[in-house]
Design an enzyme around this catalytic site. Structure first.
Site, short mmCIF file in Angstrom:
data_model
loop_
_atom_site.label_atom_id
_atom_site.label_comp_id
_atom_site.label_asym_id
_atom_site.label_seq_id
_atom_site.Cartn_x
_atom_site.Cartn_y
_atom_site.Cartn_z
N ASP A 88 0.87 -1.17 0.00
CA ASP A 88 0.00 0.00 0.00
C ASP A 88 0.91 1.22 0.00
OD1 ASP A 88 -2.33 1.60 0.34
OD2 ASP A 88 -3.25 0.00 1.53
N ASP A 189 -2.86 4.67 -2.49
CA ASP A 189 -3.88 5.30 -1.65
C ASP A 189 -4.24 6.69 -2.17
OD1 ASP A 189 -5.19 4.93 1.09
OD2 ASP A 189 -4.26 6.88 1.34
N GLU A 231 -6.24 4.07 -6.16
CA GLU A 231 -7.53 4.33 -5.54
C GLU A 231 -8.01 5.69 -6.04
OE1 GLU A 231 -9.65 4.66 -1.13
OE2 GLU A 231 -7.67 5.50 -1.46
N HIS A 305 -11.17 -2.51 3.18
CA HIS A 305 -11.12 -2.17 4.62
C HIS A 305 -11.92 -0.91 4.94
CE1 HIS A 305 -8.26 0.29 2.59
NE2 HIS A 305 -8.14 1.06 3.65
N ASP A 306 -12.40 -0.21 3.93
CA ASP A 306 -13.21 1.00 4.17
C ASP A 306 -14.70 0.76 3.97
OD1 ASP A 306 -10.87 2.57 4.50
OD2 ASP A 306 -10.74 2.96 2.35
C1 GLC Z 1 -7.82 5.69 1.70
C2 GLC Z 1 -7.74 4.49 2.58
C3 GLC Z 1 -8.38 4.82 3.90
C4 GLC Z 1 -7.63 5.97 4.52
C5 GLC Z 1 -7.53 7.16 3.56
C6 GLC Z 1 -6.47 8.11 4.03
O1 GLC Z 1 -9.12 6.02 1.36
O2 GLC Z 1 -8.31 3.38 1.95
O3 GLC Z 1 -8.41 3.71 4.76
O4 GLC Z 1 -8.27 6.38 5.70
O5 GLC Z 1 -7.16 6.77 2.28
O6 GLC Z 1 -5.20 7.54 3.89
#
Ligand code: GLC
Ligand code: CA
Length: 531
Positions: A88, A189, A231, A305-306
């Site tokens: 990640d 991310d 992402e 995980h979100d």
């Molecule tokens: C992404 C991650 C999340 C995190 C955010 C800030 O959306 O998936 O878990 O809180 O970025 O890093």
């Protein structure tokens, strides 16, 4: 691809927190499932304000998770099993405890000052009204130098200043450090934020974003056999092509989130709920399946995980848990793109139900609670939102077996194990040849054996009841039909065609003749049509 959330996967030393040695112990299980790569949520040094998404040292391992030697062993042991480790990459921001930020905030002429986004206030006010994803202003006043720094997430996650080439080069060096360790790629991310222009309140899809990614590609993973996935919350198919058209030398693929927003009220937040309309889901999936053409690549996912657990969210986690979990798996894995499985999805793990805010660990849910209480929402309303969408839903410990704490830890788990682990666990799943696990295993195997699943074109069937999601995949003169009853009611389905074989199904039925059938609740099947 299989996502591991290390904190909740497997604890090996009884401290209640999952760790790298724990992951190594479970590699044989993942090998049995058949996956090719693990996306490892962050394992770097972090004060854990946002569970590792706030990194204080990119080249050290979080002490709770183990050591760099453990990490190297994980990469090696995974390699032995032909599994790659996808790291990640959290580079929109660091932790405020990262040495770069400690330097940066110390004085205006520090060489690291410009590593972050600092602005003077306007007549004692914040530079502008940009908001943090975790609520409140995105600007934090900092005493030592009397200026504001930008944080699009928590106050402990200051945003890096990507306009500074020294920042970018430091990131590329760090990426190469990991590439040299033999990893298989990066999940990036919130990468669509790095081209931000905060003064114009542009956060996603900034004008320099793609230049930066092309530069990153050239200076790090480009030309190497590595997988990259961004992402990108703001991606449309057109934008997704910019990232993932191989000719543009950016990323392998992106995560788009259009489908996961379908159960929120338009224009409001993820917490403002409304029921999913299957017609809309069909529309969104069809769009992504057809509009990328050959210039982009999809990733396919229900969970991470979100996000809440899919079987609780859009399936049925009581009477039809097994049927609906298999239906959801079949629907997704027969689409074009690279599928991602989130830990526990393959055994049908469910959302957790909480009664009180004190049970919550997640910073996003906690901040929302405080915000909404102050705005006059009732506790009941807020808890309903958290139970539906809170990030802890996905973060409860992995349920391995029927022993205390589901075999996750011998100590006290950092987040409570769900009570249903006595029934829903890996040991039970492995022992039952009709379990959800074996549906996932078979889907993975099918994808390795049939180019049609990888390359076939997609066509939606439109003359079905709304809750029947059916589509064709066509490839080199062959057609497969995928039929999924997305409801807890029987539904009619009829097609004047015969089949040559059943590829996979969540029933024991015969699927030779497809005319005048009645589908059971959540029934799903895939057949090859006779020519
Ligand atoms: C992404 C991650 C999340 C995190 C955010 C800030 O959306 O998936 O878990 O809180 O970025 O890093
Ligand atoms: Ca541990």
């Amino acid at each position: 691809m299989y996502q591991v959330y290390p904190r909740s996967f497997q604890d090996s030393n009884g401290d209640g927190i999952g760790d790298l040695t724990g992951i190594i112990q479970r590699l044989d299980y993942l090998k049995k499932l058949g996956i090719s790569a693990i996306w490892l949520s962050p394992v770097y040094r972090s004060p854990n304000d946002d569970n590792g998404y706030d990194i204080s040292d990119y080249e050290q391992i979080m002490a709770e998770f183990g050591t760099m030697a453990d990490m190297e062993q994980l990469i090696h042991e995974a390699q032995q099993r032909e599994i790659k480790i996808i790291m990640d990459l959290v580079v929109n921001h660091t932790s405020d405890e990262h040495p770069w930020f400690i330097e940066s905030r110390s004085s205006k002429d520090n060489p690291y000052r410009d590593f972050y986004v600092w602005r003077k206030g306007l007549d004692g006010e914040k530079p502008n009204d940009l908001e943090s994803t975790f609520l409140g202003s995105a600007w934090q006043f900092d005493e030592p130098t009397g200026e504001y720094y930008l944080h699009l997430f928590s106050q402990k996650q200051p945003d890096l200043n990507w306009e500074n080439p020294d920042v970018r080069n430091a990131i590329y060096n760090m990426m190469n450090f990991w590439i040299d360790k033999g990893i298989g790629g990066f999940r990036m991310d919130v990468i669509d934020l790095v081209g931000k222009i905060p003064d114009q309140k542009i956060t996603g899809n900034g004008p320099k974003l793609h230049d930066y990614l092309q530069e990153m590609n050239a200076k790090t993973f480009g030309g190497k056999d590595l997988l990259t996935v961004g992402e990108t919350w703001g991606a449309t198919p057109e934008i997704a092509k910019l990232y993932s058209d191989p000719k543009r030398n950016e990323l392998s693929m992106v995560f788009q989130f259009e489908h996961v927003s379908l159960d929120e009220q338009p224009g409001k937040s993820k917490w403002d709920l409304r029921p999913l309309q299957i017609a809309e889901l069909k529309k969104v999936f069809s769009k992504w399946q057809t509009e990328l053409d050959d210039q982009g690549w999809n990733s396919l996912f229900w969970n991470n995980h979100d996000l809440p657990r899919i079987v609780s969210r859009w399936g049925n986690d009581s009477t039809y848990r097994i049927q609906s979990a298999k239906m959801l798996a079949i629907l997704l894995h027969m689409l074009k793109g690279t599928p991602y499985i989130y830990q526990g999805e393959e055994i049908g793990m469910t959302n957790r139900v909480i009664q009180d805010i004190t049970e919550v660990e997640d910073i996003e849910s906690k901040n929302m609670y405080i915000d909404r209480i102050s705005k006059g929402y009732t506790k009941t309303e807020i808890l309903a939102s958290i139970n539906a969408k809170g990030r802890d839903n996905a973060r409860t410990p992995m349920q391995w077996d029927n022993t205390e704490n589901a075999g996750f830890t011998t100590g006290k788990p950092w987040l409570a194990v769900q009570d249903n682990y006595h029934e829903i666990n890996v040991a039970n799943a492995l022992a039952d040849k009709n379990s959800i696990f074996y549906t996932y295993q078979k889907l993975i195997e099918l994808r390795k054996n049939y180019p049609l699943i990888i390359w076939g074109s997609f066509e939606l069937l439109t003359n079905t009841p709304e809750t029947v999601f059916a589509y064709y995949r066509h490839y080199q003169g062959e057609t497969w039909l995928i039929v999924c009853n997305f409801s807890n009611q029987e539904q009619p389905f009829s097609l004047e065609k015969t089949t040559t074989k059943t590829i996979i199904a969540n029933t024991e039925k015969e699927y030779f003749d497809l005319s005048d059938r009645i589908l059971e609740p959540y029934e799903a099947f895939v057949v090859c049509l006779a020519r």
